[in-house]
Design a protein around this motif. Structure first.
Motif, PDB file in Angstrom:
ATOM      1  N   LEU A 162       0.826  -1.204   0.000  1.00 38.31           N
ATOM      2  CA  LEU A 162       0.000   0.000   0.000  1.00 38.31           C
ATOM      3  C   LEU A 162       0.866   1.262   0.000  1.00 38.31           C
ATOM      4  O   LEU A 162       1.834   1.359   0.756  1.00 38.31           O
ATOM      5  CB  LEU A 162      -0.918   0.013   1.223  1.00 38.31           C
ATOM      6  CG  LEU A 162      -1.888  -1.170   1.344  1.00 38.31           C
ATOM      7  CD1 LEU A 162      -2.598  -1.136   2.687  1.00 38.31           C
ATOM      8  CD2 LEU A 162      -2.897  -1.149   0.210  1.00 38.31           C
ATOM      9  N   MET A 194      -8.882   4.208   4.148  1.00 43.90           N
ATOM     10  CA  MET A 194      -8.640   3.046   3.299  1.00 43.90           C
ATOM     11  C   MET A 194      -9.797   2.877   2.315  1.00 43.90           C
ATOM     12  O   MET A 194     -10.958   3.139   2.650  1.00 43.90           O
ATOM     13  CB  MET A 194      -8.515   1.760   4.132  1.00 43.90           C
ATOM     14  CG  MET A 194      -7.433   1.764   5.187  1.00 43.90           C
ATOM     15  SD  MET A 194      -7.309   0.159   6.036  1.00 43.90           S
ATOM     16  CE  MET A 194      -6.717  -0.889   4.700  1.00 43.90           C
ATOM     17  N   ASP A 198      -9.414  -2.490  -0.262  1.00 50.79           N
ATOM     18  CA  ASP A 198      -8.236  -2.805   0.557  1.00 50.79           C
ATOM     19  C   ASP A 198      -8.640  -3.233   1.957  1.00 50.79           C
ATOM     20  O   ASP A 198      -8.037  -4.134   2.550  1.00 50.79           O
ATOM     21  CB  ASP A 198      -7.303  -1.594   0.629  1.00 50.79           C
ATOM     22  CG  ASP A 198      -6.729  -1.225  -0.724  1.00 50.79           C
ATOM     23  OD1 ASP A 198      -6.455  -2.140  -1.526  1.00 50.79           O
ATOM     24  OD2 ASP A 198      -6.564  -0.016  -0.993  1.00 50.79           O
ATOM     25  N   ARG A 202      -8.445  -7.297   3.933  1.00 43.46           N
ATOM     26  CA  ARG A 202      -7.717  -7.487   5.191  1.00 43.46           C
ATOM     27  C   ARG A 202      -8.649  -7.712   6.365  1.00 43.46           C
ATOM     28  O   ARG A 202      -8.219  -7.699   7.516  1.00 43.46           O
ATOM     29  CB  ARG A 202      -6.804  -6.280   5.445  1.00 43.46           C
ATOM     30  CG  ARG A 202      -5.672  -6.180   4.426  1.00 43.46           C
ATOM     31  CD  ARG A 202      -5.043  -4.795   4.386  1.00 43.46           C
ATOM     32  NE  ARG A 202      -3.897  -4.784   3.486  1.00 43.46           N
ATOM     33  CZ  ARG A 202      -3.998  -4.698   2.152  1.00 43.46           C
ATOM     34  NH1 ARG A 202      -5.194  -4.595   1.572  1.00 43.46           N
ATOM     35  NH2 ARG A 202      -2.911  -4.706   1.394  1.00 43.46           N
ATOM     36  N   PRO A 231      -7.911   2.640  -4.611  1.00 43.28           N
ATOM     37  CA  PRO A 231      -7.427   1.335  -4.176  1.00 43.28           C
ATOM     38  C   PRO A 231      -5.900   1.297  -4.200  1.00 43.28           C
ATOM     39  O   PRO A 231      -5.269   1.817  -5.117  1.00 43.28           O
ATOM     40  CB  PRO A 231      -8.024   0.377  -5.219  1.00 43.28           C
ATOM     41  CG  PRO A 231      -9.202   1.098  -5.777  1.00 43.28           C
ATOM     42  CD  PRO A 231      -8.829   2.547  -5.763  1.00 43.28           C
ATOM     43  N   GLY A 232      -5.308   0.741  -3.173  1.00 44.25           N
ATOM     44  CA  GLY A 232      -3.856   0.669  -3.093  1.00 44.25           C
ATOM     45  C   GLY A 232      -3.216   1.872  -2.443  1.00 44.25           C
ATOM     46  O   GLY A 232      -2.000   1.906  -2.262  1.00 44.25           O
ATOM     47  N   GLU A 273       1.917  -1.853   5.128  1.00 50.44           N
ATOM     48  CA  GLU A 273       0.876  -2.856   5.217  1.00 50.44           C
ATOM     49  C   GLU A 273      -0.001  -2.501   6.402  1.00 50.44           C
ATOM     50  O   GLU A 273       0.438  -1.811   7.332  1.00 50.44           O
ATOM     51  CB  GLU A 273       1.494  -4.250   5.387  1.00 50.44           C
ATOM     52  CG  GLU A 273       0.487  -5.388   5.459  1.00 50.44           C
ATOM     53  CD  GLU A 273      -0.472  -5.445   4.278  1.00 50.44           C
ATOM     54  OE1 GLU A 273      -1.427  -4.651   4.253  1.00 50.44           O
ATOM     55  OE2 GLU A 273      -0.287  -6.316   3.399  1.00 50.44           O
TER      56      GLU A 273
END
Length: 277
Positions: A162, A194, A198, A202, A231-232, A273
């Motif tokens: 990320l 976030m 993503d 998780r 995203p990311g 992360e």
């Protein structure tokens, strides 16, 4: 060691344009409070105690204001300190907004005077431009860079998948005023924005306590899940105080490696992360 500095209301300052074209003179409205002194006065006192006896460090504020700019330059024609003392500010002579063409005839700080797609000074391309060095030319070797910039694929990063960005928050100014927030919860809750994709990957839901980490450090935050980021890409605002959030802030996640050009900080090249706490 606490060295109390004066505020803007207690000191002289000459402020050049930053995002506008006005030159501004700041004059003290009140005498310095307590034992506060201006940065320039502090440097003078330090130099005296350290035995540094050169004219440059003995200049008083009035002299510094006079010598800060080239008052004969085209942009400052008709502007002097007397005018600034009377009017407070003056617009630089850089042309009208609807007709200003600053580089119509070139004038770039390159040997050719042109905007060079292939740099003729790539062997020292890492140097800062004189404009940003404020008159100091020492200690800047300037490493070589590619004369023709090109795309470099992102190498696999062991820090995490990320990309972390850390913009300013709206609750305070950088880290200033965080202790004076009208709503204490705004400075005690370090949030991470976030994207739903993503977060779902998780097992993270909106409001969850999460751990943000890489090889540098780890930071505790509260998840804010939404589509205001891509995203990311995850977002943590900077300026929080460790004592308010109970641990490290986003600065701890940034690498110390500088960029090749100008030794700039690589704050926008940080990967992390995220997991549930």
């Amino acid at each position: 060691i606490v060295l109390p500095a004066t505020s803007q209301l207690e000191q002289h300052d000459l402020m050049y344009s930053w995002g506008h074209f006005n030159l501004q003179l700041n004059q003290p409205a009140i005498a310095p409070l307590g034992e506060a002194v201006s940065n320039t006065e502090l440097f003078r006192r330090l130099a005296q105690h350290m035995g540094v006896d050169i004219p440059e460090v003995r200049r008083d504020d009035a002299t510094l204001l006079e010598q800060a700019l080239d008052w004969a330059a085209p942009a400052t024609q008709g502007i002097d300190l007397d005018r600034l003392r009377r009017e407070g500010f003056a617009r630089l002579n850089v042309g009208a907004p609807d007709s200003r063409l600053p580089h119509a005839e070139g004038g770039f700080p390159t040997p050719s005077g042109r905007c060079e797609f292939a740099s003729s000074v790539a062997d020292e391309g890492g140097r800062l431009l004189p404009l940003y060095r404020q008159g100091h030319d020492g200690g800047d070797a300037g490493a070589g860079v590619d004369p023709l910039p090109g795309f470099i694929p992102q190498a696999p990063d062991q820090d995490g998948p990320l990309v972390l960005v850390s913009p300013k928050t709206h609750a305070f100014l950088n880290s200033g005023y965080a202790n004076l927030a009208a709503r204490p919860e705004t400075v005690r809750r370090q949030s991470i924005l976030m994207h739903p994709d993503d977060a779902a990957a998780r097992g993270i839901s909106d409001g969850d306590a999460v751990r943000v980490f890489n090889r540098q450090a780890q930071v505790q935050a509260r998840a804010s899940v939404g589509e205001d980021t891509l995203p990311g890409v995850v977002v943590i605002g900077h300026g929080f105080w460790p004592k308010h959030v109970g641990g490290a802030t986003v600065n701890a996640l940034v690498r110390h490696r500088p960029a090749a050009i100008g030794s700039a900080p690589t704050i926008n090249d940080t990967r992390v992360e995220v997991s549930r706490a």
